[in-house]
Design a protein around this motif. Structure first.
Motif, PDB file in Angstrom:
ATOM      1  N   TRP A 116       0.816  -1.223   0.000  1.00 51.57           N
ATOM      2  CA  TRP A 116       0.000   0.000   0.000  1.00 51.57           C
ATOM      3  C   TRP A 116       0.847   1.269   0.000  1.00 51.57           C
ATOM      4  N   CYS A 117       2.162   1.112  -0.010  1.00 53.01           N
ATOM      5  CA  CYS A 117       3.093   2.233   0.159  1.00 53.01           C
ATOM      6  C   CYS A 117       3.516   2.780  -1.205  1.00 53.01           C
ATOM      7  N   PRO A 118       3.156   4.041  -1.547  1.00 54.34           N
ATOM      8  CA  PRO A 118       3.510   4.580  -2.864  1.00 54.34           C
ATOM      9  C   PRO A 118       5.003   4.512  -3.201  1.00 54.34           C
ATOM     10  N   PRO A 119       5.923   4.978  -2.325  1.00 52.11           N
ATOM     11  CA  PRO A 119       7.339   4.897  -2.715  1.00 52.11           C
ATOM     12  C   PRO A 119       7.851   3.468  -2.840  1.00 52.11           C
ATOM     13  N   CYS A 120       7.244   2.523  -2.117  1.00 49.43           N
ATOM     14  CA  CYS A 120       7.628   1.117  -2.288  1.00 49.43           C
ATOM     15  C   CYS A 120       7.299   0.656  -3.705  1.00 49.43           C
ATOM     16  N   ASN A 121       6.119   1.035  -4.166  1.00 44.92           N
ATOM     17  CA  ASN A 121       5.714   0.677  -5.523  1.00 44.92           C
ATOM     18  C   ASN A 121       6.589   1.353  -6.572  1.00 44.92           C
ATOM     19  N   LEU A 122       7.049   2.573  -6.266  1.00 39.77           N
ATOM     20  CA  LEU A 122       7.924   3.267  -7.207  1.00 39.77           C
ATOM     21  C   LEU A 122       9.276   2.569  -7.332  1.00 39.77           C
ATOM     22  N   LEU A 123       9.782   2.028  -6.232  1.00 38.31           N
ATOM     23  CA  LEU A 123      11.025   1.271  -6.324  1.00 38.31           C
ATOM     24  C   LEU A 123      10.851   0.080  -7.261  1.00 38.31           C
ATOM     25  N   ASP A 124       9.696  -0.601  -7.156  1.00 36.98           N
ATOM     26  CA  ASP A 124       9.439  -1.736  -8.045  1.00 36.98           C
ATOM     27  C   ASP A 124       9.389  -1.305  -9.508  1.00 36.98           C
ATOM     28  N   SER A 125       8.656  -0.237  -9.779  1.00 35.57           N
ATOM     29  CA  SER A 125       8.412   0.137 -11.174  1.00 35.57           C
ATOM     30  C   SER A 125       9.578   0.889 -11.806  1.00 35.57           C
ATOM     31  N   ASP A 126      10.275   1.719 -11.017  1.00 37.49           N
ATOM     32  CA  ASP A 126      11.280   2.618 -11.582  1.00 37.49           C
ATOM     33  C   ASP A 126      12.725   2.163 -11.366  1.00 37.49           C
ATOM     34  N   VAL A 127      12.953   1.371 -10.327  1.00 42.68           N
ATOM     35  CA  VAL A 127      14.333   1.008  -9.975  1.00 42.68           C
ATOM     36  C   VAL A 127      14.597  -0.476 -10.210  1.00 42.68           C
ATOM     37  N   PHE A 128      13.821  -1.338  -9.554  1.00 36.92           N
ATOM     38  CA  PHE A 128      14.113  -2.771  -9.609  1.00 36.92           C
ATOM     39  C   PHE A 128      13.897  -3.366 -10.991  1.00 36.92           C
ATOM     40  N   SER A 129      13.157  -2.673 -11.846  1.00 37.74           N
ATOM     41  CA  SER A 129      12.928  -3.155 -13.209  1.00 37.74           C
ATOM     42  C   SER A 129      13.978  -2.650 -14.195  1.00 37.74           C
ATOM     43  N   GLY A 131      12.919   5.460   2.142  1.00 36.00           N
ATOM     44  CA  GLY A 131      12.269   6.258   1.112  1.00 36.00           C
ATOM     45  C   GLY A 131      12.720   5.899  -0.289  1.00 36.00           C
ATOM     46  N   PHE A 132      12.078   6.524  -1.255  1.00 36.28           N
ATOM     47  CA  PHE A 132      12.382   6.293  -2.668  1.00 36.28           C
ATOM     48  C   PHE A 132      13.651   7.030  -3.078  1.00 36.28           C
ATOM     49  N   ARG A 133      14.443   6.389  -3.937  1.00 38.95           N
ATOM     50  CA  ARG A 133      15.579   7.023  -4.590  1.00 38.95           C
ATOM     51  C   ARG A 133      15.527   6.673  -6.071  1.00 38.95           C
ATOM     52  N   PRO A 134      15.817   7.623  -6.968  1.00 35.69           N
ATOM     53  CA  PRO A 134      15.894   7.292  -8.395  1.00 35.69           C
ATOM     54  C   PRO A 134      16.962   6.224  -8.637  1.00 35.69           C
ATOM     55  N   ALA A 135      16.875   5.562  -9.779  1.00 35.80           N
ATOM     56  CA  ALA A 135      17.762   4.429 -10.053  1.00 35.80           C
ATOM     57  C   ALA A 135      19.233   4.791  -9.909  1.00 35.80           C
ATOM     58  N   ASP A 136      19.662   5.958 -10.425  1.00 35.02           N
ATOM     59  CA  ASP A 136      21.088   6.291 -10.366  1.00 35.02           C
ATOM     60  C   ASP A 136      21.541   6.530  -8.928  1.00 35.02           C
ATOM     61  N   VAL A 137      20.710   7.168  -8.120  1.00 35.83           N
ATOM     62  CA  VAL A 137      21.053   7.403  -6.718  1.00 35.83           C
ATOM     63  C   VAL A 137      21.041   6.084  -5.948  1.00 35.83           C
ATOM     64  N   PHE A 138      20.048   5.245  -6.211  1.00 35.01           N
ATOM     65  CA  PHE A 138      19.952   3.941  -5.554  1.00 35.01           C
ATOM     66  C   PHE A 138      21.197   3.107  -5.841  1.00 35.01           C
ATOM     67  N   GLU A 139      21.625   3.126  -7.094  1.00 33.23           N
ATOM     68  CA  GLU A 139      22.781   2.301  -7.472  1.00 33.23           C
ATOM     69  C   GLU A 139      24.080   2.824  -6.859  1.00 33.23           C
ATOM     70  N   LYS A 140      24.164   4.116  -6.577  1.00 37.70           N
ATOM     71  CA  LYS A 140      25.324   4.641  -5.844  1.00 37.70           C
ATOM     72  C   LYS A 140      25.349   4.099  -4.419  1.00 37.70           C
ATOM     73  N   GLU A 141      24.170   3.961  -3.805  1.00 35.98           N
ATOM     74  CA  GLU A 141      24.094   3.361  -2.471  1.00 35.98           C
ATOM     75  C   GLU A 141      24.551   1.900  -2.519  1.00 35.98           C
ATOM     76  N   THR A 153      -3.051   2.144 -14.946  1.00 38.28           N
ATOM     77  CA  THR A 153      -2.713   1.017 -14.069  1.00 38.28           C
ATOM     78  C   THR A 153      -1.450   1.217 -13.233  1.00 38.28           C
ATOM     79  N   GLU A 154      -0.698   2.301 -13.457  1.00 41.94           N
ATOM     80  CA  GLU A 154       0.492   2.558 -12.638  1.00 41.94           C
ATOM     81  C   GLU A 154       0.062   2.696 -11.182  1.00 41.94           C
ATOM     82  N   ARG A 155       0.851   2.143 -10.275  1.00 41.31           N
ATOM     83  CA  ARG A 155       0.401   2.002  -8.892  1.00 41.31           C
ATOM     84  C   ARG A 155       0.840   3.154  -7.978  1.00 41.31           C
ATOM     85  N   GLY A 156       2.157   3.314  -7.798  1.00 42.46           N
ATOM     86  CA  GLY A 156       2.665   4.205  -6.770  1.00 42.46           C
ATOM     87  C   GLY A 156       2.218   5.643  -6.904  1.00 42.46           C
TER      88      GLY A 156
END
Length: 560
Positions: free
Chosen positions: A181-194, A247-257, A434-437
């Protein structure tokens, strides 16, 4: 879904004389009605004929003309130029009704009142029952956890398997504590993990997803003191923490972590000592975990993290008797008046002023918040990589306008936030329906902006796309209940409960019971509460949210 075209009494609205007159002939044909049954409750949906639209400013009602409720008029639950929706209460007998709406032509040369009659079929309302499926908890969580559970890269809700694999392959773990039910969790799935780049970087890690609503997450949440979602935790195969962020991080920031965590894979936080880097990493970890004393002891030795030190000191005072909290907040705002963190500090300071009856102090603090939030929104690039997003800041700004009595400005900002989220969905090349987050947040912003029919449409599309998931029914029912549209909230709350599990089942039961209470169906509300409590598994520690949700159910039962 049957479509009923029915002719009724016809009237003409004379806009020049502002009076109603019976018309010998009508300029437009009647609107049509569709009657749809959902979980024992009906929706009556009106659609205008071609080349006309509904007048959104004119009176609109559905009147029950038979049975015990004869004469009662019901306002629409949703109203646009092309659709008007009513949700009349179903009964155990066939019920006649009349719908009254105003039709205008495209050029607005006429606007006339049409009234169309219909009948609601009889229904037999069953007592509320909690869904019982022949699924074990892991099967149900997997079914309900989509799309988070669909990732082929992650192990879902099986920490033993993940840690065994990490030890075998001598790899660190990336653990995603998420909620469906968490919007930023869904964004990680759609924008980062994919993202293909994430898959490449992830080869160095064993990936584990832990559903925050599942009992499978309890032990790890308690061990690492996970306070919010999403929390990304990097750990050794022995479950020693390397680093984390929330929290949510864009793919490039996430990958730096991820790159940093890989660099530190042999240096878990609790083995560090002495160096400025060690104090920074340990201080920030303790701050995130709410361990303020430990955070202060480390961060006071890191000159570059003085704002975080003040946050730890504020957290300590807030958790105690609050003596000195106002002075510490004011110190932080003097030193860091324009930072993102200053927004939450101003919110807290405004709450303190309100508690103390200082209206001028509250207003001045909220005015400062408005100025700071507006400046941050004007420079969205400054928010990249931060835990709070642009729309988070817009939400804080809108709430400050609401608190200062500036309702029109608040609605304007909520509307701008909804449009920003729409642009982000389109920019990410996701399906707007149908986009979730972002759509979860977008529907909320639409509602808060006064665009309730559009919010209804977003929720309905998501419910149709994810019919076996509680998330969107729950959010939709919450909105309807707050709008006092109880007849619409009840079937949505019932579906949320039916599709729920774990912690979100406790929340769904509470919401559904509140809707039943609002409908004066007290015995049914009490049944839902008691059955949910009886079936729930109680965690061993109050640090797990399940215990707090159960207590909320017990407290609500006392009000029945």
């Amino acid at each position: 879904m049957p479509l009923l075209s029915l002719v009724g009494i016809q009237f003409l609205l004379s806009t020049s004389l502002a009076t109603y007159a019976i018309a010998a002939t009508m300029m437009a044909p009647d609107f049509t009605l569709a009657i749809q049954e959902r979980a024992g409750t009906f929706q009556v949906i009106a659609s205008p004929p071609a080349t006309t639209h509904f007048n959104q400013e004119a009176p609109a009602w559905l009147q029950i003309t038979g049975g015990n409720k004869g004469g009662e008029k019901l306002k629409p639950s949703a109203k646009t130029k092309t659709s008007v929706v009513f949700v009349p209460q179903a009964t155990d007998t066939e019920t006649e009704f009349t719908v009254s709406l105003y039709l205008c032509d495209e050029a607005n040369t006429f606007c006339e009142n049409h009234q169309v009659k219909g009948k609601l079929p009889a229904v037999t309302r069953k007592k509320p029952e909690l869904e019982k499926k022949n699924l074990n908890s892991k099967q149900k969580e997997k079914a309900m956890g989509a799309p988070a559970g669909e990732s082929k890269l992650f192990i879902l809700n099986d920490p033993e398997k993940a840690f065994a694999l990490a030890k075998k392959e001598k790899k660190p773990l990336l653990i995603d504590f998420f909620a469906i039910w968490c919007p930023p969790c869904n964004l990680l799935d759609s924008d980062v993990f994919s993202a293909p780049s994430f898959a490449a970087a992830a080869k160095n890690f064993v990936l584990l997803k832990l559903d925050a609503d599942s009992e499978a997450s309890w032990a790890m949440k308690e061990q690492h003191k996970i306070a919010g979602y999403p929390t990304i935790l990097f750990a050794t195969p022995d479950s020693e923490e390397i680093s984390r962020f929330a929290g949510f991080r864009p793919a490039d920031v996430f990958e730096k972590e991820m790159t940093l965590a890989w660099k530190w894979r042999n240096d878990p936080i609790f083995k560090l000592s002495g160096s400025p880097d060690a104090h920074e990493r340990r201080g920030l970890m303790h701050l995130e975990k709410g361990e303020y004393e430990q955070a202060i002891s480390h961060l006071k030795l890191v000159p570059s993290k003085q704002e975080q030190l003040l946050l730890a000191e504020i957290g300590k005072l807030k958790a105690g008797n609050k003596t000195g909290l106002q002075a510490k907040l004011e110190e932080s705002l003097r030193k860091f008046p324009s930072s993102l963190g200053s927004l939450e500090n101003r919110q807290l300071l405004a709450e303190l002023f309100e508690e103390n009856g200082n209206k001028n102090g509250k207003r001045k603090t909220l005015q400062d918040l408005i100025a700071t939030a507006s400046a941050l929104i004007a420079k969205p690039e400054s928010l990249k990589g931060a835990e709070a997003t642009l729309t988070d800041v817009q939400g804080m700004l809108a709430e400050a306008y609401e608190e200062t009595g500036q309702a029109d400005l608040a609605k304007k900002v909520w509307s701008e936030a909804a449009e920003q989220l729409k642009k982000e969905i389109q920019h990410a090349k996701k399906d707007l329906a149908t986009e979730r987050g972002r759509n979860l947040e977008r529907a909320y912003c639409l509602w808060k902006s006064g665009r309730q029919a559009e919010a209804d449409a977003v929720y309905t599309q998501l419910e149709q796309r994810y019919p076996e998931e509680f998330t969107f029914y729950y959010a939709h029912a919450s909105m309807k209940l707050k709008l006092d549209d109880v007849s619409a909230a009840i079937p949505l709350g019932q579906k949320a409960l039916k599709s729920s599990y774990g912690d979100n089942r406790l929340r769904s039961a509470l919401l559904y019971a509140k809707t039943l209470k609002a409908a004066k169906r007290i015995d049914e509300a009490r049944t839902v509460i008691r059955q949910t409590i009886a079936e729930a598994k109680v965690p061993a520690t109050e640090a797990i949210r399940s215990g707090r949700y159960l207590q909320a159910l017990r407290d609500f039962e006392k009000t029945l």
